[in-house]
Scaffold this motif. Structure first.
Motif, PDB file in Angstrom:
ATOM      1  N   LEU A 182      39.663 -15.777 -31.901  1.00 10.79           N
ATOM      2  CA  LEU A 182      41.065 -15.627 -31.412  1.00 10.79           C
ATOM      3  C   LEU A 182      41.870 -15.177 -32.538  1.00 10.79           C
ATOM      4  O   LEU A 182      42.511 -14.255 -32.277  1.00 10.79           O
ATOM      5  CB  LEU A 182      41.426 -16.964 -30.741  1.00 10.79           C
ATOM      6  N   GLU A 183      41.948 -15.682 -33.642  1.00  8.95           N
ATOM      7  CA  GLU A 183      42.658 -15.499 -34.937  1.00  8.95           C
ATOM      8  C   GLU A 183      42.514 -14.041 -35.174  1.00  8.95           C
ATOM      9  O   GLU A 183      43.467 -13.327 -35.627  1.00  8.95           O
ATOM     10  CB  GLU A 183      42.684 -16.269 -35.998  1.00  8.95           C
ATOM     11  N   ILE A 184      41.082 -13.564 -35.531  1.00  8.30           N
ATOM     12  CA  ILE A 184      41.121 -12.316 -35.801  1.00  8.30           C
ATOM     13  C   ILE A 184      41.325 -11.362 -34.679  1.00  8.30           C
ATOM     14  O   ILE A 184      41.989 -10.179 -35.094  1.00  8.30           O
ATOM     15  CB  ILE A 184      39.417 -11.976 -36.044  1.00  8.30           C
ATOM     16  N   ASN A 185      41.258 -11.673 -33.564  1.00 10.69           N
ATOM     17  CA  ASN A 185      41.511 -10.702 -32.485  1.00 10.69           C
ATOM     18  C   ASN A 185      42.945 -10.601 -32.387  1.00 10.69           C
ATOM     19  O   ASN A 185      43.574  -9.602 -32.385  1.00 10.69           O
ATOM     20  CB  ASN A 185      41.112 -11.051 -31.018  1.00 10.69           C
ATOM     21  N   GLU A 186      43.831 -11.437 -32.532  1.00 12.76           N
ATOM     22  CA  GLU A 186      45.254 -11.620 -32.610  1.00 12.76           C
ATOM     23  C   GLU A 186      45.996 -10.685 -33.909  1.00 12.76           C
ATOM     24  O   GLU A 186      46.975 -10.324 -33.743  1.00 12.76           O
ATOM     25  CB  GLU A 186      46.004 -13.125 -32.570  1.00 12.76           C
ATOM     26  N   ALA A 187      45.193 -10.883 -34.823  1.00  9.03           N
ATOM     27  CA  ALA A 187      45.824 -10.323 -35.992  1.00  9.03           C
ATOM     28  C   ALA A 187      45.430  -8.706 -36.148  1.00  9.03           C
ATOM     29  O   ALA A 187      45.907  -7.943 -36.834  1.00  9.03           O
ATOM     30  CB  ALA A 187      44.955 -10.839 -37.181  1.00  9.03           C
ATOM     31  N   ASN A 188      44.629  -8.473 -35.166  1.00  8.10           N
ATOM     32  CA  ASN A 188      44.077  -6.944 -34.895  1.00  8.10           C
ATOM     33  C   ASN A 188      44.189  -6.266 -33.612  1.00  8.10           C
ATOM     34  O   ASN A 188      43.328  -5.999 -33.135  1.00  8.10           O
ATOM     35  CB  ASN A 188      42.521  -6.636 -35.507  1.00  8.10           C
ATOM     36  N   PRO A 189      45.498  -6.199 -32.973  1.00  9.76           N
ATOM     37  CA  PRO A 189      45.547  -5.957 -31.606  1.00  9.76           C
ATOM     38  C   PRO A 189      45.101  -4.564 -31.285  1.00  9.76           C
ATOM     39  O   PRO A 189      44.517  -4.280 -30.262  1.00  9.76           O
ATOM     40  CB  PRO A 189      47.027  -6.160 -31.386  1.00  9.76           C
ATOM     41  N   SER A 190      45.235  -3.443 -32.412  1.00  9.92           N
ATOM     42  CA  SER A 190      44.844  -2.201 -32.104  1.00  9.92           C
ATOM     43  C   SER A 190      43.337  -1.856 -32.409  1.00  9.92           C
ATOM     44  O   SER A 190      42.809  -0.804 -31.874  1.00  9.92           O
ATOM     45  CB  SER A 190      45.688  -1.257 -33.259  1.00  9.92           C
ATOM     46  N   GLY A 191      42.706  -2.962 -32.841  1.00  7.88           N
ATOM     47  CA  GLY A 191      41.328  -2.904 -33.241  1.00  7.88           C
ATOM     48  C   GLY A 191      40.303  -3.428 -32.069  1.00  7.88           C
ATOM     49  O   GLY A 191      39.208  -3.646 -32.378  1.00  7.88           O
ATOM     50  N   ARG A 192      41.035  -4.057 -31.050  1.00  8.79           N
ATOM     51  CA  ARG A 192      40.315  -4.587 -30.070  1.00  8.79           C
ATOM     52  C   ARG A 192      40.251  -4.047 -28.792  1.00  8.79           C
ATOM     53  O   ARG A 192      40.854  -3.189 -28.451  1.00  8.79           O
ATOM     54  CB  ARG A 192      40.754  -6.021 -29.808  1.00  8.79           C
ATOM     55  N   GLU A 193      39.027  -4.162 -28.212  1.00 14.39           N
ATOM     56  CA  GLU A 193      38.762  -3.853 -26.694  1.00 14.39           C
ATOM     57  C   GLU A 193      39.540  -4.453 -25.614  1.00 14.39           C
ATOM     58  O   GLU A 193      39.882  -5.723 -26.012  1.00 14.39           O
ATOM     59  CB  GLU A 193      37.400  -3.550 -26.529  1.00 14.39           C
ATOM     60  N   ASP A 194      39.683  -4.179 -24.585  1.00 14.88           N
ATOM     61  CA  ASP A 194      40.418  -4.676 -23.601  1.00 14.88           C
ATOM     62  C   ASP A 194      39.719  -5.963 -23.231  1.00 14.88           C
ATOM     63  O   ASP A 194      40.444  -7.056 -22.502  1.00 14.88           O
ATOM     64  CB  ASP A 194      40.951  -4.112 -22.257  1.00 14.88           C
ATOM     65  N   TRP A 195      38.606  -6.518 -23.419  1.00 13.19           N
ATOM     66  CA  TRP A 195      37.944  -7.612 -23.124  1.00 13.19           C
ATOM     67  C   TRP A 195      37.814  -8.684 -24.093  1.00 13.19           C
ATOM     68  O   TRP A 195      37.307  -9.751 -24.003  1.00 13.19           O
ATOM     69  CB  TRP A 195      36.394  -7.087 -22.660  1.00 13.19           C
ATOM     70  N   ASP A 196      38.223  -8.266 -25.326  1.00 14.34           N
ATOM     71  CA  ASP A 196      38.028  -9.262 -26.488  1.00 14.34           C
ATOM     72  C   ASP A 196      38.697 -10.290 -26.388  1.00 14.34           C
ATOM     73  O   ASP A 196      38.192 -11.213 -26.757  1.00 14.34           O
ATOM     74  CB  ASP A 196      38.369  -8.446 -27.804  1.00 14.34           C
TER      75      ASP A 196
END
Length: 95
Positions: free
Chosen positions: A29-43
């Motif tokens: 979750l931390e990594i996903n929150e830190a990289n919003p432009s680098g995640r898919e809509d399901w991450d």
């Protein structure tokens, strides 16, 4: 990589090791929150599912229920039906 953390969390959950499962799900979750432009809509939904599963295995029912609800809410944000189905199936297998 957030998906690697998700995978490690799942392995620990399958092994019944709640605390390391929670740790790796939080990292996901931390990594996903830190990289919003680098995640898919399901991450993000998958990170929430990982937290729900990890907390369930750790015996934290209230936390598990909260993360399950967040994961379920994310389903409507997933554009691709197949991607949405993967998360729906994972959520359906939560303990």
């Amino acid at each position: 990589m957030p998906r690697g953390e998700w995978q490690v969390s799942r392995v620990y959950a399958v092994l019944g090791r709640g605390e390391p499962a929670v740790y790796h799900a939080r990292r996901c979750l931390e990594i996903n929150e830190a990289n919003p432009s680098g995640r898919e809509d399901w991450d993000l939904g998958s990170a929430y599912e990982a937290l729900a599963r990890a907390h369930a295995v750790a015996g934290h029912r209230a936390a598990s229920d909260e993360w399950r609800a967040r994961g379920t809410a994310e389903l409507e944000r997933i554009a691709d039906a197949e991607d949405r189905q993967v998360l729906e199936q994972d959520l359906a297998t939560l303990p």
